[in-house]
Design a protein around this motif. Structure first.
Motif, mmCIF file in Angstrom:
data_model
loop_
_atom_site.group_PDB
_atom_site.id
_atom_site.type_symbol
_atom_site.label_atom_id
_atom_site.label_comp_id
_atom_site.label_asym_id
_atom_site.label_seq_id
_atom_site.Cartn_x
_atom_site.Cartn_y
_atom_site.Cartn_z
ATOM 1 N N SER A 1 0.821 -1.215 0.000
ATOM 2 C CA SER A 1 0.000 0.000 0.000
ATOM 3 C C SER A 1 0.855 1.266 0.000
ATOM 4 O O SER A 1 0.341 2.363 -0.241
ATOM 5 C CB SER A 1 -0.941 -0.001 1.214
ATOM 6 N N ILE A 2 2.146 1.129 0.290
ATOM 7 C CA ILE A 2 3.067 2.270 0.241
ATOM 8 C C ILE A 2 3.474 2.484 -1.214
ATOM 9 O O ILE A 2 3.988 1.567 -1.858
ATOM 10 C CB ILE A 2 4.314 2.012 1.095
ATOM 11 N N SER A 3 3.270 3.646 -1.718
ATOM 12 C CA SER A 3 3.612 3.918 -3.111
ATOM 13 C C SER A 3 5.131 3.933 -3.298
ATOM 14 O O SER A 3 5.864 4.518 -2.501
ATOM 15 C CB SER A 3 3.039 5.265 -3.549
ATOM 16 N N ILE A 4 5.568 3.298 -4.386
ATOM 17 C CA ILE A 4 6.988 3.337 -4.751
ATOM 18 C C ILE A 4 7.190 4.234 -5.967
ATOM 19 O O ILE A 4 8.306 4.372 -6.482
ATOM 20 C CB ILE A 4 7.504 1.904 -5.016
ATOM 21 N N ALA A 5 6.131 4.875 -6.434
ATOM 22 C CA ALA A 5 6.206 5.737 -7.621
ATOM 23 C C ALA A 5 7.008 6.994 -7.324
ATOM 24 O O ALA A 5 7.059 7.472 -6.184
ATOM 25 C CB ALA A 5 4.801 6.105 -8.083
ATOM 26 N N PHE A 6 7.640 7.524 -8.360
ATOM 27 C CA PHE A 6 8.395 8.763 -8.216
ATOM 28 C C PHE A 6 8.365 9.517 -9.540
ATOM 29 O O PHE A 6 8.051 8.960 -10.594
ATOM 30 C CB PHE A 6 9.839 8.490 -7.792
ATOM 31 N N GLU A 7 8.702 10.783 -9.464
ATOM 32 C CA GLU A 7 8.812 11.627 -10.650
ATOM 33 C C GLU A 7 10.206 12.247 -10.665
ATOM 34 O O GLU A 7 10.732 12.648 -9.626
ATOM 35 C CB GLU A 7 7.757 12.726 -10.629
ATOM 36 N N THR A 8 10.806 12.300 -11.841
ATOM 37 C CA THR A 8 12.131 12.887 -11.962
ATOM 38 C C THR A 8 12.229 13.741 -13.214
ATOM 39 O O THR A 8 11.588 13.456 -14.230
ATOM 40 C CB THR A 8 13.224 11.793 -11.989
ATOM 41 N N ASN A 9 13.041 14.777 -13.122
ATOM 42 C CA ASN A 9 13.308 15.643 -14.270
ATOM 43 C C ASN A 9 14.666 15.366 -14.889
ATOM 44 O O ASN A 9 15.048 16.023 -15.866
ATOM 45 C CB ASN A 9 13.256 17.119 -13.841
ATOM 46 N N VAL A 10 15.411 14.412 -14.307
ATOM 47 C CA VAL A 10 16.748 14.098 -14.808
ATOM 48 C C VAL A 10 16.941 12.590 -14.823
ATOM 49 O O VAL A 10 16.253 11.845 -14.114
ATOM 50 C CB VAL A 10 17.848 14.751 -13.947
ATOM 51 N N ILE A 11 17.887 12.138 -15.615
ATOM 52 C CA ILE A 11 18.347 10.759 -15.570
ATOM 53 C C ILE A 11 19.864 10.786 -15.441
ATOM 54 O O ILE A 11 20.505 11.828 -15.599
ATOM 55 C CB ILE A 11 17.928 9.940 -16.804
ATOM 56 N N MET A 12 20.443 9.634 -15.140
ATOM 57 C CA MET A 12 21.882 9.525 -14.992
ATOM 58 C C MET A 12 22.504 8.948 -16.259
ATOM 59 O O MET A 12 22.121 7.859 -16.705
ATOM 60 C CB MET A 12 22.237 8.610 -13.812
ATOM 61 N N ASP A 13 23.443 9.673 -16.839
ATOM 62 C CA ASP A 13 24.281 9.128 -17.898
ATOM 63 C C ASP A 13 25.513 8.516 -17.253
ATOM 64 O O ASP A 13 26.095 9.089 -16.324
ATOM 65 C CB ASP A 13 24.697 10.222 -18.880
ATOM 66 N N VAL A 14 25.913 7.337 -17.741
ATOM 67 C CA VAL A 14 27.045 6.611 -17.174
ATOM 68 C C VAL A 14 28.225 6.736 -18.115
ATOM 69 O O VAL A 14 28.105 6.480 -19.314
ATOM 70 C CB VAL A 14 26.704 5.127 -16.960
ATOM 71 N N ALA A 15 29.364 7.137 -17.575
ATOM 72 C CA ALA A 15 30.581 7.280 -18.380
ATOM 73 C C ALA A 15 31.762 6.683 -17.630
ATOM 74 O O ALA A 15 31.735 6.533 -16.407
ATOM 75 C CB ALA A 15 30.844 8.752 -18.695
ATOM 76 N N GLN A 16 32.786 6.327 -18.368
ATOM 77 C CA GLN A 16 34.031 5.895 -17.741
ATOM 78 C C GLN A 16 34.695 7.087 -17.074
ATOM 79 O O GLN A 16 34.733 8.191 -17.631
ATOM 80 C CB GLN A 16 34.975 5.303 -18.775
ATOM 81 N N ALA A 17 35.204 6.887 -15.893
ATOM 82 C CA ALA A 17 35.843 7.963 -15.149
ATOM 83 C C ALA A 17 37.267 8.174 -15.637
ATOM 84 O O ALA A 17 37.918 7.269 -16.156
ATOM 85 C CB ALA A 17 35.852 7.655 -13.663
ATOM 86 N N THR A 18 37.746 9.392 -15.464
ATOM 87 C CA THR A 18 39.151 9.725 -15.678
ATOM 88 C C THR A 18 39.772 9.996 -14.318
ATOM 89 O O THR A 18 39.059 10.268 -13.340
ATOM 90 C CB THR A 18 39.279 10.971 -16.569
ATOM 91 N N PRO A 19 41.077 9.952 -14.186
ATOM 92 C CA PRO A 19 41.696 10.236 -12.878
ATOM 93 C C PRO A 19 41.274 11.580 -12.312
ATOM 94 O O PRO A 19 41.075 11.722 -11.116
ATOM 95 C CB PRO A 19 43.191 10.200 -13.192
#
Length: 237
Positions: free
Chosen positions: A37-55
């Protein structure tokens, strides 16, 4: 891809603590229905882009991360409800899909001021919870291991989010898993749930795998798998 660390750009603010109580509950049809009964829904205006890290983006000298998660603004808000996804199942259906006899259910109950300013709640009510899967052959995420636990689900009632309940539930899940001989806690989320990504990073989880093709029915979503090492302190039951 795999890593031991993850770097965030704009990691967000810390949660504000509120009055609540965490309890362990039996896993049965009644408690699963209440949990659902607890809602797990959410709203977002952004998403995460995944990239390889540099030092340079790893943040600290000598601490190189394999991934950087960078927010990208969406043209229109995204609303997501895990319980409504086709084929995902709901808490009430999970007992039919899995043997949950060795799972943990945690429930968070309010025990203080109403965050909407209406004074004390007349009685405690369910405001959040978490389910931890353990030693269940039919759960692929457990990899057939008895020293691994999976944070299967965690949810907080909408108006109680951002008040420290999730962190308390996570710590309680960690403690239980350690007591049951687990060396790792594993959890899955997606790149379109930035709040969850930031939350798991704050709890000390490592981004361990990124899968761009995990969801055939949702090709735009990227699966993010997180792990946290645990200090096992198994006790007799």
């Amino acid at each position: 891809m795999s890593s031991q660390n993850v770097v965030f750009e704009d990691p967000g603010s810390d949660p504000v603590a509120m009055a609540f109580e965490i309890r362990q509950e039996p896993v049965n049809d009644s408690t699963l229905a209440a949990y659902g009964s607890i809602s797990i829904a959410f709203e977002t205006n952004v998403i995460m882009d995944v990239a390889q890290a540099t030092p340079a983006s790893a943040g600290s000298p000598g601490l190189a991360s394999s991934f950087v998660l960078k927010e990208r603004e969406l043209l229109s808000p995204l609303v997501k409800d895990y319980d409504a996804l086709p084929g995902a199942g709901t808490p009430s259906s999970w007992a039919s899909d899995f043997d949950m006899s060795r799972w943990l259910m945690l429930a968070a109950y309010s025990s203080g001021p109403d965050p909407c300013g209406r004074g004390l709640d007349p009685c405690r009510h369910l405001v959040g919870g978490a389910l931890v899967a353990f030693d269940t052959a039919s759960v692929d995420m457990l990899e057939g291991r008895r020293d691994l636990a999976v944070l299967w689900d965690i949810r907080i009632a909408t108006r109680w989010r951002g008040r420290g309940i999730g962190a308390s539930l996570f710590r309680a899940a960690e403690s239980w898993a350690s007591e049951h001989g687990c060396h790792e806690l594993k959890v899955e989320t997606q790149n379109n749930n930035p709040a969850a990504c930031k939350f798991y990073a704050r709890q000390g989880c490592n981004l361990s795998a990124v899968n761009h093709g995990a969801y055939a029915e949702l090709p735009d979503e990227v699966q993010l798998s997180w792990r946290k090492p645990l200090a096992s302190c198994q006790i007799e039951h």
